[in-house]
Scaffold this motif. Structure first.
Motif, PDB file in Angstrom:
ATOM      1  N   PHE A 187      30.395  96.695   7.611  1.00  0.00           N
ATOM      2  CA  PHE A 187      31.086  95.423   7.847  1.00  0.00           C
ATOM      3  C   PHE A 187      31.999  95.544   9.065  1.00  0.00           C
ATOM      4  O   PHE A 187      32.026  94.654   9.927  1.00  0.00           O
ATOM      5  N   TYR A 188      32.719  96.646   9.143  1.00  0.00           N
ATOM      6  CA  TYR A 188      33.619  96.899  10.263  1.00  0.00           C
ATOM      7  C   TYR A 188      32.821  96.939  11.572  1.00  0.00           C
ATOM      8  O   TYR A 188      33.211  96.335  12.579  1.00  0.00           O
ATOM      9  N   TRP A 189      31.682  97.617  11.522  1.00  0.00           N
ATOM     10  CA  TRP A 189      30.832  97.728  12.719  1.00  0.00           C
ATOM     11  C   TRP A 189      30.319  96.357  13.145  1.00  0.00           C
ATOM     12  O   TRP A 189      30.297  96.028  14.334  1.00  0.00           O
ATOM     13  N   LEU A 190      29.930  95.567  12.178  1.00  0.00           N
ATOM     14  CA  LEU A 190      29.439  94.219  12.491  1.00  0.00           C
ATOM     15  C   LEU A 190      30.541  93.368  13.111  1.00  0.00           C
ATOM     16  O   LEU A 190      30.298  92.565  14.019  1.00  0.00           O
ATOM     17  N   GLU A 191      31.766  93.574  12.636  1.00  0.00           N
ATOM     18  CA  GLU A 191      32.895  92.821  13.180  1.00  0.00           C
ATOM     19  C   GLU A 191      33.219  93.251  14.606  1.00  0.00           C
ATOM     20  O   GLU A 191      33.596  92.433  15.448  1.00  0.00           O
ATOM     21  N   ARG A 192      33.052  94.551  14.861  1.00  0.00           N
ATOM     22  CA  ARG A 192      33.482  95.100  16.159  1.00  0.00           C
ATOM     23  C   ARG A 192      32.442  94.912  17.256  1.00  0.00           C
ATOM     24  O   ARG A 192      32.763  94.974  18.438  1.00  0.00           O
ATOM     25  N   THR A 193      31.184  94.744  16.886  1.00  0.00           N
ATOM     26  CA  THR A 193      30.142  94.633  17.914  1.00  0.00           C
ATOM     27  C   THR A 193      29.608  93.217  17.944  1.00  0.00           C
ATOM     28  O   THR A 193      29.538  92.548  16.913  1.00  0.00           O
ATOM     29  N   ALA A 194      29.212  92.798  19.136  1.00  0.00           N
ATOM     30  CA  ALA A 194      28.737  91.416  19.281  1.00  0.00           C
ATOM     31  C   ALA A 194      27.213  91.396  19.249  1.00  0.00           C
ATOM     32  O   ALA A 194      26.563  92.229  19.885  1.00  0.00           O
ATOM     33  N   PRO A 195      26.636  90.457  18.522  1.00  0.00           N
ATOM     34  CA  PRO A 195      25.184  90.322  18.563  1.00  0.00           C
ATOM     35  C   PRO A 195      24.754  89.626  19.846  1.00  0.00           C
ATOM     36  O   PRO A 195      25.589  89.051  20.553  1.00  0.00           O
ATOM     37  N   ARG A 196      23.449  89.679  20.126  1.00  0.00           N
ATOM     38  CA  ARG A 196      22.967  88.966  21.314  1.00  0.00           C
ATOM     39  C   ARG A 196      23.082  87.460  21.107  1.00  0.00           C
ATOM     40  O   ARG A 196      23.303  86.708  22.033  1.00  0.00           O
ATOM     41  N   LEU A 197      22.889  87.051  19.874  1.00  0.00           N
ATOM     42  CA  LEU A 197      22.940  85.623  19.545  1.00  0.00           C
ATOM     43  C   LEU A 197      24.164  85.404  18.653  1.00  0.00           C
ATOM     44  O   LEU A 197      24.212  85.948  17.550  1.00  0.00           O
ATOM     45  N   PRO A 198      25.154  84.632  19.098  1.00  0.00           N
ATOM     46  CA  PRO A 198      26.381  84.476  18.302  1.00  0.00           C
ATOM     47  C   PRO A 198      26.114  83.989  16.871  1.00  0.00           C
ATOM     48  O   PRO A 198      26.809  84.349  15.943  1.00  0.00           O
ATOM     49  N   TRP A 199      25.060  83.193  16.694  1.00  0.00           N
ATOM     50  CA  TRP A 199      24.736  82.639  15.373  1.00  0.00           C
ATOM     51  C   TRP A 199      24.521  83.735  14.332  1.00  0.00           C
ATOM     52  O   TRP A 199      24.900  83.586  13.168  1.00  0.00           O
ATOM     53  N   THR A 200      23.913  84.832  14.757  1.00  0.00           N
ATOM     54  CA  THR A 200      23.601  85.892  13.791  1.00  0.00           C
ATOM     55  C   THR A 200      24.868  86.602  13.314  1.00  0.00           C
ATOM     56  O   THR A 200      24.848  87.261  12.283  1.00  0.00           O
ATOM     57  N   SER A 201      25.941  86.452  14.058  1.00  0.00           N
ATOM     58  CA  SER A 201      27.186  87.099  13.664  1.00  0.00           C
ATOM     59  C   SER A 201      27.640  86.597  12.294  1.00  0.00           C
ATOM     60  O   SER A 201      27.966  87.380  11.396  1.00  0.00           O
TER      61      SER A 201
END
Lengths: 833, 105
Positions: B63-77
């Motif tokens: 979860f922390y990693w997902l918060e700290r890194t940006a996806p290519r598509l903001p929607w997937t965040s």
């Protein structure tokens, strides 16, 4: 080029053969989708007739309408047909028909594979249907528990028909799942990024991934049980180190996700239809997508809740009970999103909405009884009673048949090009709804009173008589209702008046084509900028017909399509599809001969059938590709892309990856089975362990290493950017890989020869299967390498045209990896004992 | 593809951990680890609780990693954040029986 000329040219290129040949040679997704759906509803009708026979038998006590032998076949075939020959193929048919149209594509990724899957399904289905007509149908219940279905209790051919027939049909499901995954991820209209995909496509993607990971355990279970029945390998025989509970684990590892595999596409239809019928957009789109993903994963953590009564330790039971209650949450998120969408919009009570309202009432009841059954003490009381049968039907009929009927009415104008005129459907819906609840609500009641499922009759003093009679009357009302639905759809398809484009005023791409759709779907491929392109650009159909999209100019009579990047859908490469061919039906027939040789125990023929399949597979891929390099192709909007055969990640590579997912799941299930027998099954340890020898692991691991290292030595793709053809790749690494894989295969042959007698204990049987699994993969990679050598020699491969090299490399690496793991598994007892 | 993996990674870890804990329970019972005592509780229960805590910790890390890194598509965040939360709740809820139910019977 004007629109009419483009239409004529494209029709000539994409049309299926005319006349009687059409159905045997077509590779069009539109044709095959309709054929899938037609065949699925044929089996739905047959399964429905069987259900009527069951209800006729149970309508009165002490009935002599059927004897127990026939009754066993009837309820087994009812369940088998509805699950394997109706529900899953109906999803395949819907997805095959709809997805390219929704994605803005001209066809699916592998048109011939679609056709092959259809014919496997058709032949496998007929195999089972024929067995019923001659009185040899499966009779062990649709989940075929051993030891009832083992060689001692069921010596006839009935069980073999199920095991081989279902496995044959499952080839179709795996083909469709691979096809759908690659099509959804790589064959979308340019610009249709993940967030702009229609909601049904998300459901289809998740369902396809679930099929790839849920079906392999059942395929493995079927193979193991057939091996036990045919040659006496005792996987499920407790006296010889097997365990019948292993079957239950393997079956329900498939069986529970199967419920969601059936439900999710139907839910996808609901998420598609409700916003259109309510004149709004789907509320909580992102939440719905997330809940679909969550539901898919959670569904894999529930399988043991079908086994609560088998004496599993409390902790295991508690894990699965907790997970089973959890799964209601993402389902509820979707239900609330649908209700919220209707609340937010202006719902219109058209035919599709009637069935969706019917779905709500029915499915929610089914979901609630599901939560009841997830509670262990209740499950122990209701287990194997008619209550469970009622729950199952509320979930599956409510969660699949109602939405699919809604979908049929919704998409009928697209398929037929006609406007609904006859109004039988409303009355039919009333009968279906009343009949269904009359049948199955009563069944809950009689189940709670203690009526077990699958009994062929009951005594007159049980107190179940009136309830069963009500249930049977309800069943016949339901059947009349469903017959009227089919009549309504058929009449409106044949004689109703022509309809106009986009009658529901939907915003998705499938409604932007002419009605009924042309063979090529889109005259030019749309550039997508939103989730509802047709709502944003109302004249999109005209623009596409005028050629204001990608691939607007037909070239050299080729069937062209684009692949795109997975996330953003930027154009990546140009794909040229193969044309119409009878190869899929031929291949399916030969595959069928393999299964028939096993069924009738004509084992001398089996190797010839395998060789024939391999020869046809060779022919299948030989016709692809080109012997000359091609320059990057103009695709419209000033963009150019390379030909797919000149890329590293062609559709074949992606298809291989998804096939490997299924294969690895089957392998994982085999490892699970081995561990289960070793630790749980009685009568272990075996009388004799495999004697350790250093040679097989040494030769095998060295061979795998050589194969992988040599495969890496082929020229890197960077060279193709030079723009010049540098001739054929070096053959030396190919021969080295071949040598390595041959060594790996030799190691497995050596192990097979030394394995303790596999008929004496499950340990030897498991070693045999693991060795055979490793050997099969090594031989498959060898066959691919030999094919590659021939392709290189014939000039199909160059440093630019190297997509096939990448595919073969992938399989070499995979076979080598599988081989090493197999060796570790086989030798692990030596390390532990 | 990476964005799709972001959505799938946390539930995948839950599924793997759920299967692994169930397998550990089966293996532990078969190997008689339930009989051994470790800091006042059965050794097997201690291992199962450790596996449960590790699962939750891994998911917190994801979860922390997902918060700290940006996806290519903001929607997937947003989607990946929801699926990560689902995985975490599933891990806590479906595996909490390791703390109190009888292990091998």
């Amino acid at each position: 080029m004007n629109a009419l000329k483009r239409h004529r040219l494209l029709t000539r290129i994409w049309a299926s053969d005319s006349g009687w040949k059409r159905c045997f040679t077509t590779v069009s997704h539109t044709d095959l989708g309709r054929m899938f759906l037609g065949m699925a509803f044929f089996y739905f009708a047959v399964g429905g007739v069987l259900a009527m026979l069951i209800r006729a038998q149970l309508a009165s006590p002490d009935a002599a309408f059927m004897g127990p032998d026939i009754y066993n076949q009837v309820f087994t075939m009812h369940g088998t047909m509805m699950m394997f020959l109706f529900a899953i193929p109906a999803f395949e048919g819907l997805a095959v028909y709809l997805l390219p149209k929704m994605l803005g594509a001209r066809d699916l990724a592998f048109p011939r594979l679609t056709a092959y899957g259809f014919w496997c399904y058709t032949f496998g289905g007929f195999m089972m249907l024929t067995s019923m007509l001659v009185g040899l149908a499966p009779d062990g219940g649709w989940f075929m528990y051993p030891p009832l279905t083992g060689p001692a209790a069921s010596p006839g051919v009935n069980t073999d028909v199920w095991l081989l027939g279902v496995t044959f049909v499952e080839i179709s499901a795996i083909c469709a799942a691979v096809e759908l995954c690659v099509s959804i991820l790589k064959f979308r209209a340019p610009g249709m990024s993940l967030d702009k995909m229609p909601i049904f496509v998300w459901y289809a993607l998740v369902t396809a991934l679930m099929i790839l990971t849920a079906f392999p355990p059942l395929i493995l279970g079927s193979i193991l049980l057939e091996l036990e029945r045919a040659i006496g390998l005792p996987f499920f025989d407790a006296a010889l180190g097997g365990d019948s509970l292993l079957w239950q684990h393997l079956f329900w590892l498939f069986g529970h996700p199967e419920v969601y595999i059936i439900f999710l596409p139907a839910a996808g239809l609901i998420s598609t239809i409700i916003p259109v019928m309510s004149r709004t957009s789907l509320l909580g789109h992102g939440w719905v997508v997330a809940s679909v993903v969550a539901l898919a994963f959670l569904s894999f953590g529930l399988w043991v809740h079908h086994m609560f009564a088998t004496g599993i330790p409390h902790m295991g039971v508690a894990f699965f009970s907790a997970a089973s209650t959890l799964v209601a949450v993402p389902t509820a998120v979707q239900v609330f999103a649908w209700i919220g969408t209707m609340w937010h919009g202006r719902p219109q009570l058209q035919m599709p909405m009637l069935y969706i309202l019917g779905f709500f009432a029915t499915f929610v009841i089914g979901g609630l009884t599901g939560v009841m059954l997830a509670i262990v003490p209740f499950d122990w009381q209701a287990h194997d009673t008619a209550f469970v049968t009622a729950h199952l039907h509320y979930v599956l009929f409510g969660g699949f048949v109602f939405p699919v009927l809604a979908g049929l009415y919704y998409y009928a104008p697209l398929v037929t090009g006609r406007r609904r005129f006859f109004r039988i459907g409303e009355y039919a819906f009333g009968l279906v709804f009343i009949g269904f609840h009359g049948t199955f609500f009563a069944m809950h009641w009689v189940g709670l009173l203690g009526q077990r499922r699958r009994i062929y009759t009951y005594d007159a003093d049980t107190g179940w008589e009136l309830i069963n009679l009500i249930s049977s009357i309800g069943g016949f009302v339901l059947a009349i209702g469903l017959a009227m639905v089919l009549l309504d759809l058929a009449l409106n398809a044949i004689v109703a008046i022509r309809g106009k484009r986009n009658p529901w005023r939907s915003g998705t791409l499938e409604w932007s084509m002419m009605l009924p759709p042309s063979a090529y779907n889109f005259a030019s491929l749309p550039r997508v900028t939103s989730r509802e392109p047709l709502a944003d650009i109302p004249d999109l159909p005209t623009r596409l017909a005028r050629g204001e999209g990608y691939l607007a100019v037909p070239r050299d009579g080729r069937r062209e399509m684009l692949t795109v990047s997975t996330t953003h859908a930027h154009p990546e490469s140009l794909v040229v599809y193969p044309g119409n061919t009878a190869l899929p039906i031929l291949m399916a027939a030969v595959t069928g001969s393999f299964f028939l040789s096993l069924l009738f125990k004509i084992y001398w023929f089996t190797p010839f059938a395998v060789l024939a399949v391999a020869a046809l597979a060779w022919r299948w891929v030989w016709g692809l590709g080109s012997q000359t390099d091609e320059e990057d192709q103009e695709i419209g909007f000033g963009e150019t892309v390379p030909h797919a055969m000149q890329t590293d990640r062609s559709q074949g590579w992606w298809g291989s990856v998804f096939l490997m997912v299924a294969d690895a799941t089957l392998f994982g299930s085999l490892i699970f089975g081995y561990a289960f027998l070793w630790t749980i099954a009685p009568n272990w340890p075996p009388p004799q362990w495999l004697a350790f020898s250093v040679w097989e692991p040494l030769i095998g691991v060295a061979g795998a290493a050589v194969a992988i290292i040599a495969a890496r030595q082929t020229p890197r793709p960077m060279q193709r950017r030079s723009g010049t053809t540098t001739g054929m790749p070096h053959l030396l690494p190919t021969w080295q890989s071949l040598l390595g894989l041959s060594a790996l295969a030799a190691a497995f042959i050596g192990l097979l020869l030394r394995t303790p007698l596999p008929t004496e204990h499950a340990y030897g049987a498991v070693l045999c299967v693991i060795s055979a699994f490793g050997l099969f993969h090594a031989l498959l990679a060898i066959l691919m390498l030999v094919f590659l050598v021939f392709r290189i020699r014939r000039g199909f491969i160059s440093s630019r045209r190297r997509s096939e090299v990448e595919i073969v490399k992938l399989w070499i690496n995979y076979a080598a990896l599988i081989g090493v793991v197999c060796l570790v598994l086989i030798l692990s007892p030596v390390l532990f004992t | 593809m990476r964005d799709l993996l972001r959505i799938l990674i946390a539930p995948l870890i839950w599924l793997a951990a759920f299967s692994a804990v169930y397998a550990l329970q089966g293996f532990g019972c078969a190997a008689g680890l339930n009989e051994a005592i470790f800091v006042g509780m059965s050794f097997l229960r201690a291992m199962l609780i450790l596996a449960w805590v590790l699962t939750i910790a891994t998911l917190v890390g994801i979860f922390y990693w997902l918060e700290r890194t940006a996806p290519r598509l903001p929607w997937t965040s947003a989607i990946s954040r929801i699926t990560a939360c689902v995985a975490m709740v599933a891990a806590i809820w479906s595996l909490f029986p390791v703390t109190f139910t009888s292990i091998c019977n």
